[in-house]
Write an enzyme that holds these catalytic residues in place. Sequence first.
Site, PDB file in Angstrom:
ATOM      1  N   VAL A  50      -6.084   7.201   5.665  1.00 20.70           N
ATOM      2  CA  VAL A  50      -4.737   7.420   6.257  1.00 20.70           C
ATOM      3  C   VAL A  50      -3.520   7.483   5.007  1.00 20.70           C
ATOM      4  O   VAL A  50      -2.478   7.039   5.650  1.00 20.70           O
ATOM      5  CB  VAL A  50      -4.293   5.511   6.780  1.00 20.70           C
ATOM      6  N   ASP A  51      -4.004   7.621   3.737  1.00 16.92           N
ATOM      7  CA  ASP A  51      -3.191   7.798   2.778  1.00 16.92           C
ATOM      8  C   ASP A  51      -2.228   9.002   3.122  1.00 16.92           C
ATOM      9  O   ASP A  51      -1.245   9.324   2.297  1.00 16.92           O
ATOM     10  CB  ASP A  51      -3.788   8.321   1.888  1.00 16.92           C
ATOM     11  N   HIS A 101      -7.590   7.722  12.222  1.00 17.58           N
ATOM     12  CA  HIS A 101      -7.324   5.956  12.275  1.00 17.58           C
ATOM     13  C   HIS A 101      -5.705   6.440  11.472  1.00 17.58           C
ATOM     14  O   HIS A 101      -5.635   5.376  11.335  1.00 17.58           O
ATOM     15  CB  HIS A 101      -7.817   5.394  11.345  1.00 17.58           C
ATOM     16  N   GLY A 147     -17.570  10.807   0.970  1.00 17.20           N
ATOM     17  CA  GLY A 147     -16.608  10.158   0.636  1.00 17.20           C
ATOM     18  C   GLY A 147     -16.520   8.705   1.494  1.00 17.20           C
ATOM     19  O   GLY A 147     -15.681   7.898   1.377  1.00 17.20           O
ATOM     20  N   THR A 148     -17.790   8.609   2.791  1.00 16.44           N
ATOM     21  CA  THR A 148     -17.444   7.938   3.211  1.00 16.44           C
ATOM     22  C   THR A 148     -18.314   7.541   3.297  1.00 16.44           C
ATOM     23  O   THR A 148     -19.927   8.436   2.893  1.00 16.44           O
ATOM     24  CB  THR A 148     -17.531   8.273   4.699  1.00 16.44           C
ATOM     25  N   SER A 149     -18.751   5.987   4.115  1.00 16.07           N
ATOM     26  CA  SER A 149     -19.932   5.184   3.611  1.00 16.07           C
ATOM     27  C   SER A 149     -21.197   5.105   5.336  1.00 16.07           C
ATOM     28  O   SER A 149     -21.728   5.071   5.668  1.00 16.07           O
ATOM     29  CB  SER A 149     -19.535   3.633   3.700  1.00 16.07           C
ATOM     30  N   ASN A 157     -20.986  12.450  -2.738  1.00 18.13           N
ATOM     31  CA  ASN A 157     -20.688  10.918  -2.066  1.00 18.13           C
ATOM     32  C   ASN A 157     -21.494  10.563  -3.636  1.00 18.13           C
ATOM     33  O   ASN A 157     -22.682  11.025  -4.081  1.00 18.13           O
ATOM     34  CB  ASN A 157     -21.688  10.233  -0.948  1.00 18.13           C
ATOM     35  N   CYS A 159      12.389  -0.029  22.572  1.00 21.00           N
ATOM     36  CA  CYS A 159      12.794  -1.598  23.303  1.00 21.00           C
ATOM     37  C   CYS A 159      13.155  -2.576  22.676  1.00 21.00           C
ATOM     38  O   CYS A 159      12.358  -3.576  23.319  1.00 21.00           O
ATOM     39  CB  CYS A 159      10.980  -0.938  23.999  1.00 21.00           C
ATOM     40  N   ARG A 184       0.690  -1.095   0.123  1.00 19.84           N
ATOM     41  CA  ARG A 184       0.180  -0.205  -0.031  1.00 19.84           C
ATOM     42  C   ARG A 184       0.800   0.906  -0.148  1.00 19.84           C
ATOM     43  O   ARG A 184       0.609   2.323  -0.610  1.00 19.84           O
ATOM     44  CB  ARG A 184      -1.118   0.084   1.552  1.00 19.84           C
TER      45      ARG A 184
HETATM   46  P1  NAD Z   1     -15.708   3.280   2.346  1.00 21.28           P
HETATM   47  O1  NAD Z   1     -14.666   2.360   1.420  1.00 21.28           O
HETATM   48  O2  NAD Z   1     -16.644   2.207   3.475  1.00 21.28           O
HETATM   49  O3  NAD Z   1     -16.398   4.087   1.561  1.00 21.28           O
HETATM   50  C1  NAD Z   1     -16.114   4.382   0.755  1.00 21.28           C
HETATM   51  C2  NAD Z   1     -17.991   5.459   0.324  1.00 21.28           C
HETATM   52  O4  NAD Z   1     -16.749   6.859  -1.143  1.00 21.28           O
HETATM   53  C3  NAD Z   1     -18.737   4.677  -0.535  1.00 21.28           C
HETATM   54  O5  NAD Z   1     -19.893   5.740   0.188  1.00 21.28           O
HETATM   55  C4  NAD Z   1     -18.729   5.871  -1.386  1.00 21.28           C
HETATM   56  O6  NAD Z   1     -19.859   5.558  -2.311  1.00 21.28           O
HETATM   57  C5  NAD Z   1     -17.919   7.046  -1.621  1.00 21.28           C
HETATM   58  N1  NAD Z   1     -17.064   6.912  -3.346  1.00 21.28           N
HETATM   59  C6  NAD Z   1     -16.723   6.377  -3.615  1.00 21.28           C
HETATM   60  N2  NAD Z   1     -16.014   6.732  -5.176  1.00 21.28           N
HETATM   61  C7  NAD Z   1     -16.317   8.469  -3.926  1.00 21.28           C
HETATM   62  C8  NAD Z   1     -15.877   9.473  -5.674  1.00 21.28           C
HETATM   63  N3  NAD Z   1     -15.499   9.726  -6.403  1.00 21.28           N
HETATM   64  N4  NAD Z   1     -16.633  10.789  -4.510  1.00 21.28           N
HETATM   65  C9  NAD Z   1     -17.348  10.453  -3.607  1.00 21.28           C
HETATM   66  N5  NAD Z   1     -17.332   9.608  -3.241  1.00 21.28           N
HETATM   67  C10 NAD Z   1     -17.420   8.500  -3.370  1.00 21.28           C
HETATM   68  O7  NAD Z   1     -14.454   3.719   3.412  1.00 21.28           O
HETATM   69  P2  NAD Z   1     -14.429   4.731   4.619  1.00 21.28           P
HETATM   70  O8  NAD Z   1     -16.208   4.727   4.750  1.00 21.28           O
HETATM   71  O9  NAD Z   1     -13.954   5.556   4.694  1.00 21.28           O
HETATM   72  O10 NAD Z   1     -14.248   3.657   5.382  1.00 21.28           O
HETATM   73  C11 NAD Z   1     -13.424   2.776   5.695  1.00 21.28           C
HETATM   74  C12 NAD Z   1     -12.520   2.379   6.513  1.00 21.28           C
HETATM   75  O11 NAD Z   1     -11.238   1.840   5.952  1.00 21.28           O
HETATM   76  C13 NAD Z   1     -12.391   3.770   7.417  1.00 21.28           C
HETATM   77  O12 NAD Z   1     -11.816   3.647   8.070  1.00 21.28           O
HETATM   78  C14 NAD Z   1     -10.835   4.272   6.423  1.00 21.28           C
HETATM   79  O13 NAD Z   1      -9.270   4.792   6.964  1.00 21.28           O
HETATM   80  C15 NAD Z   1     -10.018   2.813   5.724  1.00 21.28           C
HETATM   81  N6  NAD Z   1      -9.500   2.701   4.270  1.00 21.28           N
HETATM   82  C16 NAD Z   1      -8.975   4.278   4.050  1.00 21.28           C
HETATM   83  C17 NAD Z   1      -8.260   4.628   2.787  1.00 21.28           C
HETATM   84  C18 NAD Z   1      -7.001   5.910   2.352  1.00 21.28           C
HETATM   85  O14 NAD Z   1      -6.430   6.187   3.086  1.00 21.28           O
HETATM   86  N7  NAD Z   1      -7.072   6.707   0.945  1.00 21.28           N
HETATM   87  C19 NAD Z   1      -8.179   3.600   1.561  1.00 21.28           C
HETATM   88  C20 NAD Z   1      -9.281   2.319   2.073  1.00 21.28           C
HETATM   89  C21 NAD Z   1      -9.829   2.480   3.268  1.00 21.28           C
HETATM   90 ZN    ZN Z   2       9.059   0.221  21.542  1.00 14.96          ZN
END
Ligand code: NAD
Ligand code: ZN
Length: 245
Positions: free
Chosen positions: A99-100, A125, A192-194, A218, A155, A66
């Site tokens: 986390v990216d 996160h 962009g979060t589910s 979204n 450690c 990743r």
């Molecule tokens: P999720 O994968 O559950 O949901 C992604 C959401 O984004 C969905 O609702 C989808 O419909 C929407 N989406 C997709 N493409 C889009 C776009 N172009 N524009 C707007 N919306 C769009 O992600 P989440 O809710 O962030 O939860 C997953 C967990 O995994 C989190 O805790 C996160 O920390 C982690 N995660 C992080 C990354 C990263 O850092 N980029 C990537 C994957 C997962």
């Molecule tokens: Zn340590």
Amino acid sequence: MRDARQLLADSARVVAMTGAGISAESGVPTFRGDGGLWRNYRPEDLATIGAFRRDPETVWEWYAWRRSFLATCEPNDGHRALARFFLQRGTAGLVTQNVDGLHTRAARDAAGEGAPHAALPVEMHGAIARDRCNDCGTRAEAEPLGDSLPRCATCGGLRRPDVVLFGEMLDPVVLDRAQSMAERADLCLVIGTSAVVYPAAAIPLATLHAGGRIIEVNTEDTALTGVAAVALRGPAGVVLPELLG
Ligand code: NAD
Ligand code: ZN
């Protein structure tokens, strides 16, 4: 869009909460969409503290993959629009589940010679680019994965990426910061979060319960759509520049 822009103009303190969807247009796979697979493992089975304890080698290999993948990704117009917005407005601020590190990169780019502070995210996160000791918590700069797994200089414990894994608690200080930002905001942009992973999903509700409103950005409906004042359907990289100007 007209309603959303009006709501934004009427709001004094704006918080934004982003998830994996905002980075989709940068080529970063979401966990629940297509393209997140690595060697036929599901991310939900690898990003867990149980998996790390059982098989740290495999979990480390996945994170190394990743990291190298993220090195090829760039912030997109959505990250950039948010960075410019918070640098200009300077109120409330940005909270992310991601986390990216792409918000941080966009903030530094947008700030140029200036201070990026107002646009730097609270990373609920953690950050994949950093290491942390699994035993004593000491943070360290990441190094390329070698023949043996990285160890803590303090450690000797096993190091891990500095992210919250499924099955772990969030850092209470970070959670508290995010929660109080949301409580003091009169508008929360949820992007962009589910909205199914708690406690991150509770952040927009903190704004709502304190009397504020929610704008959702979204590509699909989510668990929050029903309580949003406005739901904007479309990719964040297109919708956010239009909304934030
Ligand atoms: P999720 O994968 O559950 O949901 C992604 C959401 O984004 C969905 O609702 C989808 O419909 C929407 N989406 C997709 N493409 C889009 C776009 N172009 N524009 C707007 N919306 C769009 O992600 P989440 O809710 O962030 O939860 C997953 C967990 O995994 C989190 O805790 C996160 O920390 C982690 N995660 C992080 C990354 C990263 O850092 N980029 C990537 C994957 C997962
Ligand atoms: Zn340590």
